[in-house]
Design an enzyme around this catalytic site. Structure first.
Site, PDB file in Angstrom:
ATOM      1  N   GLU A 160      48.084  40.864  32.993  1.00 20.54           N
ATOM      2  CA  GLU A 160      46.846  41.741  33.237  1.00 20.54           C
ATOM      3  C   GLU A 160      45.830  40.676  33.610  1.00 20.54           C
ATOM      4  O   GLU A 160      44.995  40.214  32.667  1.00 20.54           O
ATOM      5  CB  GLU A 160      46.420  42.197  31.798  1.00 20.54           C
ATOM      6  CG  GLU A 160      47.519  43.364  31.548  1.00 20.54           C
ATOM      7  CD  GLU A 160      47.246  43.654  29.999  1.00 20.54           C
ATOM      8  OE1 GLU A 160      46.756  43.057  29.173  1.00 20.54           O
ATOM      9  OE2 GLU A 160      47.889  44.713  29.219  1.00 20.54           O
TER      10      GLU A 160
ATOM     11  N   ASP B  72      31.142  37.035  43.075  1.00 18.82           N
ATOM     12  CA  ASP B  72      29.777  37.127  43.212  1.00 18.82           C
ATOM     13  C   ASP B  72      29.263  37.601  44.248  1.00 18.82           C
ATOM     14  O   ASP B  72      29.919  37.982  45.390  1.00 18.82           O
ATOM     15  CB  ASP B  72      29.580  35.310  43.519  1.00 18.82           C
ATOM     16  CG  ASP B  72      27.976  35.154  43.654  1.00 18.82           C
ATOM     17  OD1 ASP B  72      27.635  35.086  42.557  1.00 18.82           O
ATOM     18  OD2 ASP B  72      27.462  34.578  44.705  1.00 18.82           O
TER      19      ASP B  72
HETATM   20  C1  NOJ Z   1      24.759  35.594  42.175  1.00 20.04           C
HETATM   21  C2  NOJ Z   1      24.593  34.315  41.201  1.00 20.04           C
HETATM   22  O1  NOJ Z   1      24.923  34.740  39.947  1.00 20.04           O
HETATM   23  C3  NOJ Z   1      23.394  33.416  41.381  1.00 20.04           C
HETATM   24  O2  NOJ Z   1      23.175  32.732  40.390  1.00 20.04           O
HETATM   25  C4  NOJ Z   1      23.571  32.847  42.923  1.00 20.04           C
HETATM   26  O3  NOJ Z   1      22.293  32.284  43.200  1.00 20.04           O
HETATM   27  C5  NOJ Z   1      23.808  33.999  43.672  1.00 20.04           C
HETATM   28  N1  NOJ Z   1      24.533  35.227  43.523  1.00 20.04           N
HETATM   29  C6  NOJ Z   1      24.178  33.485  45.211  1.00 20.04           C
HETATM   30  O4  NOJ Z   1      25.600  33.195  45.081  1.00 20.04           O
END
Ligand code: NOJ
Length: 563
Positions: free
Chosen positions: A284, A226
Site C-alpha cells: 500500500e 512537491d
Molecule cells: C514547496 C516546498 O515545500 C518549498 O519548500 C519549496 O521552496 C517549493 N515547493 C519549491 O520546490
C-alpha cells in the site's frame, strides 16, 4: 443580532454528518487512512556528524522517539544532492543522497530501522524543476541543439531585452532567466537556480518516473509530491492576466492570475502517470500532492475512479484559517462536501513553508489545535516541533538563510523561523548538534525540550502522545464519520462515529470558561475521556452532568457509557 447568527449557525450544523459511508471496521483500510504522518525537516532534526546540519543517521537515532510518540509514517523533506539554494528543493540528482545528509547505505539503514518499528517512510519528490546544477540542465543549456535542450523550457525574448512573456516566479520577479551562452531565456516557476522541467517531453516523463521507481524498489512507502500545480505550462506562452485584487502587501507572484502556469490539464496527466507507477509496485504505497488551492481545485487532484491521481492532496486550509469555531466548522463542511465519492480527507496544521502553529494562533490554543487535528476525519500531518508547542524562532538579518526572505524581505514571508532545529535536551546545542547550528536554537530550549516535556505528565508533548494513543485505539476517530453539532462564538463540538460507537469532541476557543449543554438525556451516560489539560482529578467512568463547563482554552473528548 450576533447571538441570532450564532444560533442559526449552530442549528445549521446540527445533524449535519459527513463520511457516513466511512468504513465500518478499520481492518481493510490502508495504513495511510488509519495512520498519522509526521514531517521531518532533515536539516533541523538531528545532527550526528557535527556540521550543524541534521542528517539521515540523526533521523535513525531518533526513531524510538517517533515510535514512542505514536505516529505511523514519516515524511522527510528532500535529502537528494543539492546546491541548497532552496534547501534541498533544488535537486542535482534524483537517485542519490546529499553527502551532508549521508549516503545510500545510511538511507538503507534508516528505512530498515523505520520498517522494523512498524513505521512507514514517505519521500519528498520534486517533479517541477531541477537544480541548475543537475547534469540534465547543464547539457540543456550547453547549446540550442543539445538533445536535452527541450527537457527544459527555452524561448527567445519578446524583444532583445525583454523576456518571452509576463510570467512571474512564485518567489518574486520574472519567471524567465536569460542565459547569455545561447541568448535564450529559460522558465523557472521558483528560483532562477530551479529551472522548470518540460513535462510535455516524453523523455522527461520516463526519466522522472524511473527516479520514482528507484526509490519504490528501495522500499519507500510513498511520496509527497512537491508543487504539483506548477508542473505543466501552456507552451503557447501567452501573457497571464493581471490580478485586480493584488496590492503591495501581497506576494509579488499574486500580481497575475495563473491561467497558463497553474493547474494545467497536462499536470493531471502527470499525476496519473505517477499514480500508475506507484500502483505497479506491491504493497500500500501512498501518493500525496502539495498544492495550496481552494477546495474545488484541490479535489481535482484525486482524479477519478477510473483515472486516479493522488490518494491525498494535502489540505492546508487550517493553516490560513481564522481561528474561530464557525470558520473551522465551515471549513469541515465545505471540505467534506467537496470530496469526490470515496476520496479520503486529510488535514495539515503546519509545515516548513509557514509560520509555526504556536505563532499563528494564541499559544494557549495550541492544545486545542492538537486535539482538533488528531480528532478530525482525515489523515493528520504533524510538523516536527509542533508536538513541543514550539513557536517561530527569531532569525536576525545576518542569520537569514531562506531565499524567500532574501528576495522579498521584511514582509514576513521568510521561512527560516519555522525551520529552526529540534530541541532534544538541555545540553548546549539542545542535543541537536555539537557544532554551530545552521539556524538559531529556540531560546527557551532548556525548558521546552523533549527530555523535559517527556518527564512532565501535563506537557503538550504528553498531550500529543495521549491523543495519538486514543486515535490509534479508537477506530471511530481515525475512520468514523464526522457530525458537527455546535459552532458557537466559543465552542466547536463534533461527533465521530463508527458502527455503534461514537466520541464527542468539544473545544473551547476562548480565554474564558464556556459551558457545553448536552442534548436532553445524553449526559446521563457521557464520560470524560481526555482533556487538553491532562488533569487526573476525575474518576474514570464518572458520568458528567448535563451541562459541562470547559476551562479557558480547554478541549475535552467524551465517550458514551451506553455504547
Ligand atoms: C514547496 C516546498 O515545500 C518549498 O519548500 C519549496 O521552496 C517549493 N515547493 C519549491 O520546490
Amino acid at each position: 443580532m450576533v447571538r441570532l447568527l450564532q444560533f442559526t449557525l449552530t442549528l445549521a450544523y446540527l445533524f449535519w454528518t459527513c463520511g457516513a459511508l466511512a468504513a465500518q471496521s478499520g481492518n481493510d483500510s490502508p495504513w495511510w487512512q488509519k495512520g498519522v504522518v509526521y514531517q521531518i525537516y532533515p536539516r533541523s532534526f538531528q545532527d550526528t556528524n557535527g556540521d550543524g546540519i541534521g542528517d539521515l543517521n540523526g533521523i535513525t537515532a531518533r526513531l524510538d522517539y517517533l515510535a514512542d510518540l505514536g505516529i505511523d509514517a514519516i515524511w522527510i523533506s528532500p535529502f537528494y544532492p543539492s546546491p541548497m539554494k532552496d534547501f534541498g528543493y533544488d535537486i542535482a540528482n534524483f537517485t542519490d543522497i546529499d553527502s551532508r545528509f549521508g549516503d545510500l547505505a545510511d538511507f538503507d539503514l534508516m528505512i530498515s530501522e523505520i520498517h522494523k518499528r512498524g513505521l512507514k517512510l514517505i519521500m519528498d519528490f520534486v517533479p517541477n524543476h531541477t537544480s541548475d546544477q543537475h547534469p540534465w540542465f547543464m547539457q540543456s543549456r550547453a547549446s540550442k541543439n543539445n538533445p536535452k535542450r527541450d527537457w527544459y523550457i527555452w524561448r527567445s525574448g519578446r524583444t532583445p531585452s525583454a523576456p518571452p512573456n509576463n510570467w512571474r516566479s512564485v518567489f518574486g520577479g520574472s519567471a524567465w532567466q536569460l542565459d547569455p551562452e545561447t541568448g535564450e531565456y529559460y522558465y523557472h516557476a521558483f528560483l532562477k537556480e530551479q529551472p522548470d522541467l518540460n513535462w510535455h517531453h516524453p523523455d522527461v516523463r520516463s526519466a522522472m518516473l524511473d527516479a520514482m521507481k528507484f526509490w519504490l524498489s528501495r522500499g519507500v512507502d510513498g511520496f509527497r509530491v512537491d508543487a504539483v500545480n506548477e508542473i505543466a505550462e501552456d507552451l503557447a506562452l501567452k501573457d497571464e492576466p493581471k490580478n485586480p485584487a493584488w496590492n503591495p502587501s501581497r506576494r509579488d507572484n499574486d500580481r497575475l492570475i495563473h491561467i497558463y502556469t497553474g493547474d494545467q490539464k497536462a499536470t493531471h496527466g502527470v499525476i496519473r502517470a505517477m499514480r500508475k507507477t506507484l500502483d505497479s509496485f506491491s504493497g500500500e504505497r501512498v501518493l500525496i500532492t502539495e498544492s495550496y488551492r481552494p477546495f474545488d481545485k484541490l479535489v481535482e487532484y484525486y482524479g477519478t475512479t477510473t483515472e486516479p491521481e493522488a490518494h491525498m492532496p494535502f489540505n492546508f486550509h487550517l493553516i490560513g484559517a481564522e481561528w474561530k469555531p464557525a470558520v473551522i466548522a465551515k471549513l469541515i463542511k465545505d471540505y467534506e462536501s467537496s470530496l469526490p465519492k470515496g476520496a479520503w480527507p486529510d488535514w495539515v496544521e503546519g509545515n516548513h513553508d509557514n509560520h509555526r502553529l504556536a505563532s499563528r494562533i494564541e499559544p494557549a490554543q495550541t492544545r486545542v489545535a492538537a486535539m482538533l487535528l488528531l480528532t478530525l476525519r482525515g489523515t493528520p500531518t504533524i510538523y516536527n516541533g509542533d508536538e513541543l508547542g514550539l513557536k517561530d524562532v527569531v532569525v536576525p538579518p545576518e542569520a537569514v538563510q531562506d531565499p524567500v526572505e532574501v528576495l522579498d524581505p521584511g514582509k514576513g514571508f521568510g521561512r527560516d523561523p519555522s525551520r529552526a532545529p529540534m530541541i532534544w535536551d538541555q545540553s548546549d546545542g539542545a542535543g541537536f548538534s555539537k557544532a554551530k547550528p545552521w539556524l538559531p536554537i529556540e531560546p527557551q530550549f532548556k525548558t521546552l525540550n523533549v527530555a523535559m516535556q517527556a518527564k512532565d505528565p501535563k506537557s503538550i508533548l504528553s498531550l500529543y502522545k495521549a491523543l495519538l494513543k486514543l486515535r490509534r485505539n479508537s477506530p471511530e476517530l481515525s475512520l468514523g464519520s464526522i457530525q458537527v453539532i455546535e459552532a458557537s462564538k466559543n465552542l466547536l463540538a463534533y461527533r465521530r462515529k463508527l458502527g455503534g460507537k461514537s466520541l464527542l469532541v468539544v473545544l473551547n476557543f476562548s480565554a474564558r470558561p464556556a459551558t457545553f449543554k448536552f442534548r436532553a438525556n445524553t449526559s446521563q451516560t457521557m464520560v470524560k475521556i481526555l482533556s487538553t489539560g491532562l488533569d487526573q482529578t476525575d474518576q474514570p467512568n464518572q458520568v458528567v452532568p448535563n451541562k459541562f463547563r470547559l476551562m479557558p482554552h480547554e478541549g475535552v473528548i467524551f465517550g458514551d457509557l451506553a455504547q
